[in-house]
Scaffold this motif. Structure first.
Motif, PDB file in Angstrom:
ATOM      1  N   ILE A   1      35.205  42.958  41.791  1.00 50.59           N
ATOM      2  CA  ILE A   1      34.976  41.518  41.619  1.00 50.59           C
ATOM      3  C   ILE A   1      34.965  41.160  40.141  1.00 50.59           C
ATOM      4  O   ILE A   1      35.578  40.187  39.706  1.00 50.59           O
ATOM      5  N   LYS A   2      34.295  42.042  39.375  1.00 51.66           N
ATOM      6  CA  LYS A   2      34.186  41.772  37.941  1.00 51.66           C
ATOM      7  C   LYS A   2      35.583  41.729  37.315  1.00 51.66           C
ATOM      8  O   LYS A   2      35.916  40.838  36.540  1.00 51.66           O
ATOM      9  N   LYS A   3      36.405  42.701  37.718  1.00 53.59           N
ATOM     10  CA  LYS A   3      37.758  42.791  37.169  1.00 53.59           C
ATOM     11  C   LYS A   3      38.571  41.565  37.566  1.00 53.59           C
ATOM     12  O   LYS A   3      39.258  40.948  36.751  1.00 53.59           O
ATOM     13  N   ALA A   4      38.476  41.197  38.868  1.00 54.74           N
ATOM     14  CA  ALA A   4      39.301  40.104  39.379  1.00 54.74           C
ATOM     15  C   ALA A   4      38.893  38.755  38.786  1.00 54.74           C
ATOM     16  O   ALA A   4      39.730  37.940  38.421  1.00 54.74           O
ATOM     17  N   SER A   5      37.593  38.534  38.670  1.00 61.44           N
ATOM     18  CA  SER A   5      37.133  37.205  38.258  1.00 61.44           C
ATOM     19  C   SER A   5      37.068  37.043  36.749  1.00 61.44           C
ATOM     20  O   SER A   5      37.213  35.940  36.230  1.00 61.44           O
ATOM     21  N   GLY A   6      36.846  38.168  36.073  1.00 60.30           N
ATOM     22  CA  GLY A   6      36.682  38.072  34.633  1.00 60.30           C
ATOM     23  C   GLY A   6      35.345  37.443  34.257  1.00 60.30           C
ATOM     24  O   GLY A   6      35.039  37.234  33.093  1.00 60.30           O
ATOM     25  N   HIS A   7      34.523  37.111  35.268  1.00 58.51           N
ATOM     26  CA  HIS A   7      33.247  36.459  34.967  1.00 58.51           C
ATOM     27  C   HIS A   7      32.055  37.402  35.021  1.00 58.51           C
ATOM     28  O   HIS A   7      31.014  37.120  34.492  1.00 58.51           O
TER      29      HIS A   7
END
Ligand code: SAM
Length: 316
Positions: free
Chosen positions: A298-304
């Motif tokens: 999720i961190k990688k995909a969202s960048g957030h």
């Protein structure tokens, strides 16, 4: 911390990669064996809380592979190794994997089925809950995991067998010691050289399994409570009120592993290759489904980052 920096600051992390171990914990079991000879005569062994599998690798290399490589070895001669963890792990030669929870007594039935009704000679448990940093809390949760391990032991270990379990040293260490002494006449708390001094971790090495006469594994917790309660059995009581004068409990505590060997709390210079650079090795086998995997995705995909986790449904 970068890979090279960790290689420098953690010699056992680097050595594990060089020697093909999935985790540095392999050295802890090897160093316990150097002192206590725990593998002698072992044909059936259970590895509780086994992922990512470095202890299972040690069991495979020490017990299974040497027999398999004998020219005249038959299937029936091969040692049986059963590894259990909540997490799946990549296969290891000679290791039967069971994905399960050691706090569920039914897990013991699964083990016995794999041993064709026979009992184990050795049970090892390197289980650890997610550490919070609150020592009392971590010690308590860890001791609950050991007692779950002891429940499995009560079902699967043969008389005379051994149990090795990770413990966290703290204010209730003597209580745990007395609880283990109910079942094992010889209990030593060992600190392998590869376990950092700054860590409260140590290992209970319990020898010669001898449950009380007429013991029924279903009564395990009732028996343990007796030890823990101030109103418990006279000579068994280890609760703090009794830890005075002649009643004080002295726990045998032993440092193990080559004491002139590598010090896990020291940094060592990195070996350089011909061009003067250092080549850091990749981990041998990263966990295949760690609990943090989804968070990283999720961190990688969202960048957030981690905040997005709060928006996820609980079962995702
Ligand atoms: N001995 C392993 C090795 O050498 O690779 C490392 C074990 S790791 C420190 C602790 C493991 O305990 C984790 O893989 C975790 O999933 C497992 N664990 C924690 N609670 C458990 C439970 N209730 N049942 C089964 N496994 C559990």
């Amino acid at each position: 911390m970068g890979k090279a920096s960790r290689d420098k600051r953690d010699i056992y992390y680097r050595k594990a990669k060089e020697e093909g171990w999935r985790a540095r914990s392999a050295f802890k079991l090897l160093q316990i064996d150097e002192e206590f000879n725990i593998f002698e005569g072992v044909k059936r062994v259970v590895d509780l809380c086994a992922a990512p599998g470095s202890w299972s690798q040690v069991l495979s290399r020490k017990l299974y592979l040497p027999v398999k490589q004998l020219p005249a070895s038959k299937d029936g001669d091969l040692p049986l190794i059963v590894a259990i963890d909540l997490q799946p792990m990549a296969p290891i030669e000679g290791v039967i994997q069971v994905q399960g929870d050691i706090t569920n007594a039914r897990t013991a039935e699964v083990v016995i089925r794999h041993f064709d009704g026979c009992k184990a000679d050795l049970v090892v448990c390197d289980g650890a809950p997610d550490v919070t940093g609150l020592h009392d809390m971590d010690e308590f949760v860890q001791s609950q995991l050991i007692l779950a391990g002891l429940t499995i032991v009560a079902h699967v270990l043969r008389e005379g067998g051994k149990f090795i379990a990770k413990i966290f040293r703290g204010k209730d260490t003597s209580l745990l010691y007395c609880q283990l002494k109910l079942f094992f006449p010889v209990v030593t708390f060992a600190k392998p050289k590869s376990s950092r001094n700054s860590s409260i971790e140590a290992f209970a090495v319990c020898e010669n399994y001898s449950p009380p006469e007429g013991f029924n594994p279903k009564d395990l917790y009732r028996l343990l409570e007796k030890v823990g309660s101030p109103s418990g059995g006279d000579d068994l009581d280890c609760s703090s009120g009794w830890l005075e004068g002649p009643n004080k409990v002295y726990i045998p505590f032993l440092a193990c592993g080559d004491l002139s060997g590598y010090d896990s709390d020291r940094s060592y210079p990195l070996p350089k290759v011909a061009d003067g650079t250092y080549q850091s090795l990749d981990p041998v086998q990263p966990p295949i489904a760690p609990p943090y995997k989804r968070a990283l995705e999720i961190k990688k995909a969202s960048g957030h980052g981690i905040r997005d986790l709060e928006k996820l449904p609980l079962d995702s």
